[in-house]
Design a protein around this motif. Sequence first.
Motif, PDB file in Angstrom:
ATOM      1  N   ASP A 101       0.832  -1.208   0.000  1.00 50.44           N
ATOM      2  CA  ASP A 101       0.000   0.000   0.000  1.00 50.44           C
ATOM      3  C   ASP A 101       0.868   1.259   0.000  1.00 50.44           C
ATOM      4  OD1 ASP A 101      -2.342   1.469  -0.088  1.00 50.44           O
ATOM      5  OD2 ASP A 101      -2.571   1.544   2.088  1.00 50.44           O
ATOM      6  N   LEU A 102       1.863   1.270  -0.890  1.00 48.87           N
ATOM      7  CA  LEU A 102       2.738   2.425  -1.071  1.00 48.87           C
ATOM      8  C   LEU A 102       2.648   2.857  -2.534  1.00 48.87           C
ATOM      9  CD1 LEU A 102       5.938   1.230   0.856  1.00 48.87           C
ATOM     10  CD2 LEU A 102       4.349   3.025   1.592  1.00 48.87           C
ATOM     11  N   LEU A 103       2.088   4.011  -2.783  1.00 44.81           N
ATOM     12  CA  LEU A 103       2.016   4.498  -4.151  1.00 44.81           C
ATOM     13  C   LEU A 103       3.420   4.715  -4.709  1.00 44.81           C
ATOM     14  CD1 LEU A 103      -0.807   7.195  -3.913  1.00 44.81           C
ATOM     15  CD2 LEU A 103      -0.883   5.146  -5.352  1.00 44.81           C
ATOM     16  N   PRO A 104       3.626   4.494  -6.008  1.00 47.28           N
ATOM     17  CA  PRO A 104       4.899   4.890  -6.618  1.00 47.28           C
ATOM     18  C   PRO A 104       5.143   6.372  -6.363  1.00 47.28           C
ATOM     19  CG  PRO A 104       3.586   3.613  -8.156  1.00 47.28           C
ATOM     20  CD  PRO A 104       2.702   3.894  -6.978  1.00 47.28           C
ATOM     21  N   LEU A 105       6.388   6.789  -6.263  1.00 45.26           N
ATOM     22  CA  LEU A 105       6.674   8.185  -5.951  1.00 45.26           C
ATOM     23  C   LEU A 105       6.085   9.133  -6.993  1.00 45.26           C
ATOM     24  CD1 LEU A 105      10.340   8.132  -4.599  1.00 45.26           C
ATOM     25  CD2 LEU A 105       8.205   8.326  -3.316  1.00 45.26           C
ATOM     26  N   SER A 106       6.067   8.711  -8.254  1.00 42.62           N
ATOM     27  CA  SER A 106       5.499   9.573  -9.299  1.00 42.62           C
ATOM     28  C   SER A 106       4.032   9.878  -8.993  1.00 42.62           C
ATOM     29  CB  SER A 106       5.622   8.901 -10.667  1.00 42.62           C
ATOM     30  OG  SER A 106       5.039   7.604 -10.650  1.00 42.62           O
ATOM     31  N   SER A 107       3.290   8.879  -8.547  1.00 38.20           N
ATOM     32  CA  SER A 107       1.884   9.079  -8.174  1.00 38.20           C
ATOM     33  C   SER A 107       1.775   9.836  -6.858  1.00 38.20           C
ATOM     34  CB  SER A 107       1.169   7.732  -8.051  1.00 38.20           C
ATOM     35  OG  SER A 107       1.167   7.039  -9.273  1.00 38.20           O
ATOM     36  N   ARG A 108       2.694   9.580  -5.964  1.00 43.02           N
ATOM     37  CA  ARG A 108       2.683  10.270  -4.670  1.00 43.02           C
ATOM     38  C   ARG A 108       2.871  11.775  -4.857  1.00 43.02           C
ATOM     39  NH1 ARG A 108       0.818   9.066   0.451  1.00 43.02           N
ATOM     40  NH2 ARG A 108       1.719  10.598   1.857  1.00 43.02           N
ATOM     41  N   PHE A 109       3.765  12.153  -5.764  1.00 41.11           N
ATOM     42  CA  PHE A 109       3.974  13.574  -6.045  1.00 41.11           C
ATOM     43  C   PHE A 109       2.687  14.213  -6.576  1.00 41.11           C
ATOM     44  CE2 PHE A 109       8.688  12.567  -6.791  1.00 41.11           C
ATOM     45  CZ  PHE A 109       9.034  12.984  -5.518  1.00 41.11           C
ATOM     46  N   GLU A 110       2.023  13.525  -7.486  1.00 38.15           N
ATOM     47  CA  GLU A 110       0.778  14.048  -8.046  1.00 38.15           C
ATOM     48  C   GLU A 110      -0.314  14.116  -6.981  1.00 38.15           C
ATOM     49  OE1 GLU A 110      -0.288  11.790 -11.479  1.00 38.15           O
ATOM     50  OE2 GLU A 110       1.334  12.607 -12.710  1.00 38.15           O
ATOM     51  N   LEU A 111      -0.352  13.122  -6.108  1.00 39.24           N
ATOM     52  CA  LEU A 111      -1.325  13.117  -5.014  1.00 39.24           C
ATOM     53  C   LEU A 111      -1.134  14.345  -4.130  1.00 39.24           C
ATOM     54  CD1 LEU A 111      -3.489  11.387  -3.346  1.00 39.24           C
ATOM     55  CD2 LEU A 111      -1.524  10.669  -1.988  1.00 39.24           C
ATOM     56  N   ASN A 112       0.109  14.633  -3.749  1.00 37.85           N
ATOM     57  CA  ASN A 112       0.393  15.790  -2.895  1.00 37.85           C
ATOM     58  C   ASN A 112       0.023  17.094  -3.601  1.00 37.85           C
ATOM     59  OD1 ASN A 112       1.335  14.175  -0.816  1.00 37.85           O
ATOM     60  ND2 ASN A 112       3.474  14.306  -1.454  1.00 37.85           N
ATOM     61  N   ASP A 113       0.298  17.165  -4.893  1.00 40.71           N
ATOM     62  CA  ASP A 113      -0.074  18.361  -5.662  1.00 40.71           C
ATOM     63  C   ASP A 113      -1.582  18.592  -5.591  1.00 40.71           C
ATOM     64  OD1 ASP A 113       2.518  18.814  -6.402  1.00 40.71           O
ATOM     65  OD2 ASP A 113       2.273  18.235  -8.504  1.00 40.71           O
ATOM     66  N   LEU A 114      -2.344  17.558  -5.855  1.00 35.53           N
ATOM     67  CA  LEU A 114      -3.796  17.685  -5.904  1.00 35.53           C
ATOM     68  C   LEU A 114      -4.395  17.952  -4.520  1.00 35.53           C
ATOM     69  CD1 LEU A 114      -4.499  14.841  -8.467  1.00 35.53           C
ATOM     70  CD2 LEU A 114      -5.062  17.262  -8.783  1.00 35.53           C
ATOM     71  N   LEU A 115      -3.826  17.372  -3.488  1.00 35.67           N
ATOM     72  CA  LEU A 115      -4.320  17.628  -2.138  1.00 35.67           C
ATOM     73  C   LEU A 115      -4.119  19.086  -1.753  1.00 35.67           C
ATOM     74  CD1 LEU A 115      -3.112  14.435  -0.202  1.00 35.67           C
ATOM     75  CD2 LEU A 115      -5.439  15.012  -0.905  1.00 35.67           C
ATOM     76  N   PHE A 116      -2.980  19.639  -2.128  1.00 32.51           N
ATOM     77  CA  PHE A 116      -2.724  21.050  -1.814  1.00 32.51           C
ATOM     78  C   PHE A 116      -3.663  21.947  -2.613  1.00 32.51           C
ATOM     79  CE2 PHE A 116      -0.609  25.155  -2.043  1.00 32.51           C
ATOM     80  CZ  PHE A 116      -0.172  25.335  -0.738  1.00 32.51           C
ATOM     81  N   LEU A 117      -3.865  21.633  -3.889  1.00 31.05           N
ATOM     82  CA  LEU A 117      -4.771  22.435  -4.709  1.00 31.05           C
ATOM     83  C   LEU A 117      -6.189  22.381  -4.153  1.00 31.05           C
ATOM     84  CD1 LEU A 117      -5.183  24.168  -7.236  1.00 31.05           C
ATOM     85  CD2 LEU A 117      -5.650  22.062  -8.510  1.00 31.05           C
ATOM     86  N   HIS A 118      -6.611  21.225  -3.686  1.00 34.08           N
ATOM     87  CA  HIS A 118      -7.943  21.088  -3.095  1.00 34.08           C
ATOM     88  C   HIS A 118      -8.090  22.008  -1.884  1.00 34.08           C
ATOM     89  CE1 HIS A 118     -11.111  19.083  -0.630  1.00 34.08           C
ATOM     90  NE2 HIS A 118     -11.678  18.879  -1.808  1.00 34.08           N
ATOM     91  N   LYS A 119      -7.048  22.104  -1.072  1.00 33.19           N
ATOM     92  CA  LYS A 119      -7.083  23.002   0.085  1.00 33.19           C
ATOM     93  C   LYS A 119      -7.188  24.456  -0.351  1.00 33.19           C
ATOM     94  CE  LYS A 119      -4.465  20.098   3.330  1.00 33.19           C
ATOM     95  NZ  LYS A 119      -3.235  19.994   4.150  1.00 33.19           N
ATOM     96  N   VAL A 120      -6.481  24.796  -1.420  1.00 30.70           N
ATOM     97  CA  VAL A 120      -6.538  26.171  -1.929  1.00 30.70           C
ATOM     98  C   VAL A 120      -7.935  26.496  -2.442  1.00 30.70           C
ATOM     99  CG1 VAL A 120      -5.684  27.751  -3.704  1.00 30.70           C
ATOM    100  CG2 VAL A 120      -4.085  26.243  -2.510  1.00 30.70           C
ATOM    101  N   PHE A 193     -11.964  13.564   0.138  1.00 32.49           N
ATOM    102  CA  PHE A 193     -11.294  13.786  -1.147  1.00 32.49           C
ATOM    103  C   PHE A 193      -9.996  12.982  -1.210  1.00 32.49           C
ATOM    104  CE2 PHE A 193      -8.136  16.201  -3.644  1.00 32.49           C
ATOM    105  CZ  PHE A 193      -8.767  16.215  -4.876  1.00 32.49           C
ATOM    106  N   LYS A 194      -9.233  13.000  -0.140  1.00 34.60           N
ATOM    107  CA  LYS A 194      -7.962  12.268  -0.094  1.00 34.60           C
ATOM    108  C   LYS A 194      -8.184  10.768  -0.253  1.00 34.60           C
ATOM    109  CE  LYS A 194      -3.855  11.583   2.802  1.00 34.60           C
ATOM    110  NZ  LYS A 194      -3.186  11.967   4.081  1.00 34.60           N
ATOM    111  N   THR A 195      -9.189  10.250   0.435  1.00 29.13           N
ATOM    112  CA  THR A 195      -9.494   8.814   0.359  1.00 29.13           C
ATOM    113  C   THR A 195      -9.891   8.411  -1.057  1.00 29.13           C
ATOM    114  OG1 THR A 195     -10.216   8.805   2.674  1.00 29.13           O
ATOM    115  CG2 THR A 195     -10.928   6.970   1.277  1.00 29.13           C
ATOM    116  N   ARG A 196     -10.789   9.181  -1.661  1.00 31.05           N
ATOM    117  CA  ARG A 196     -11.250   8.871  -3.018  1.00 31.05           C
ATOM    118  C   ARG A 196     -10.125   9.050  -4.029  1.00 31.05           C
ATOM    119  NH1 ARG A 196     -16.636   9.292  -4.366  1.00 31.05           N
ATOM    120  NH2 ARG A 196     -15.882   8.778  -6.473  1.00 31.05           N
ATOM    121  N   LEU A 197      -9.269  10.033  -3.787  1.00 31.00           N
ATOM    122  CA  LEU A 197      -8.163  10.292  -4.715  1.00 31.00           C
ATOM    123  C   LEU A 197      -7.158   9.147  -4.704  1.00 31.00           C
ATOM    124  CD1 LEU A 197      -7.037  12.378  -6.705  1.00 31.00           C
ATOM    125  CD2 LEU A 197      -5.837  13.446  -4.787  1.00 31.00           C
TER     126      LEU A 197
END
Length: 222
Positions: A101-120, A193-197
């Motif tokens: 249950d560890l996303l590849p880093l490439s996906s992890r980077f995109e996940l963090n990007d989208l989570l921050f944008l969602h907060k904005v 949002f994080k769970t669904r993402l």
Amino acid sequence: MTPKLSWTDQCNRLYSKANQQLGMVKRNAFFVVDVRKRRALYISLIRSQFEHCSIIWRPTGISLIQKLESVQKRALKWILNEENLSYSSWLNYISKCKNLDLLPLSSRFELNDLLFLHKVIHELIPAQLPTYLTFFEGQTRLRRSHLDSLSLVCSIIPKSPTNVFATSFFFRTHCLWNRLPYEIRDIECHQSFKTRLRAHFWKDLLSTVEEDYQIDDIDDND
């Protein structure tokens, strides 16, 4: 960051630091054999190196992403006690990631990007969308346009897909945002949002793996 606004040096330093951390963990935690404990050590001491402020510095080029990904591959081998096996196959690597249950880093980077944008977008942090990004309003002349009321439209068109603006946080992430299913973008609760993402990322990764397996089966039959 270099005078040319490149984060390559930062990525290389983090690559070296994460490798050193991984080596230190292997030497000093040799007695830890439980997979869950090894996984926890990796997340807290090694992957955390790539998490801090990744929305600012994270690589967008394939070669740098693969370089950082190689650290996680070596860590997964240690966690699963499979250091003599090869993870060069993308299909094999994804299956190991899913197992832990560890996303590849490439996906992890995109996940963090989208989570921050969602907060904005939902004003959960003291930051705002830049003026060149607005939500789509009205209708488009293109019959097959994917734009909807939750799509972000950029008023600036980058001259090159690799220039500084095209790889900047808000521009690259608004592209990721627009590719998400509407029902995910419509979620206001950040935890939901994080769970669904995360589930969406895993679904995409595993569907890619299944397609590649099917292609391999066809080639073998031929």
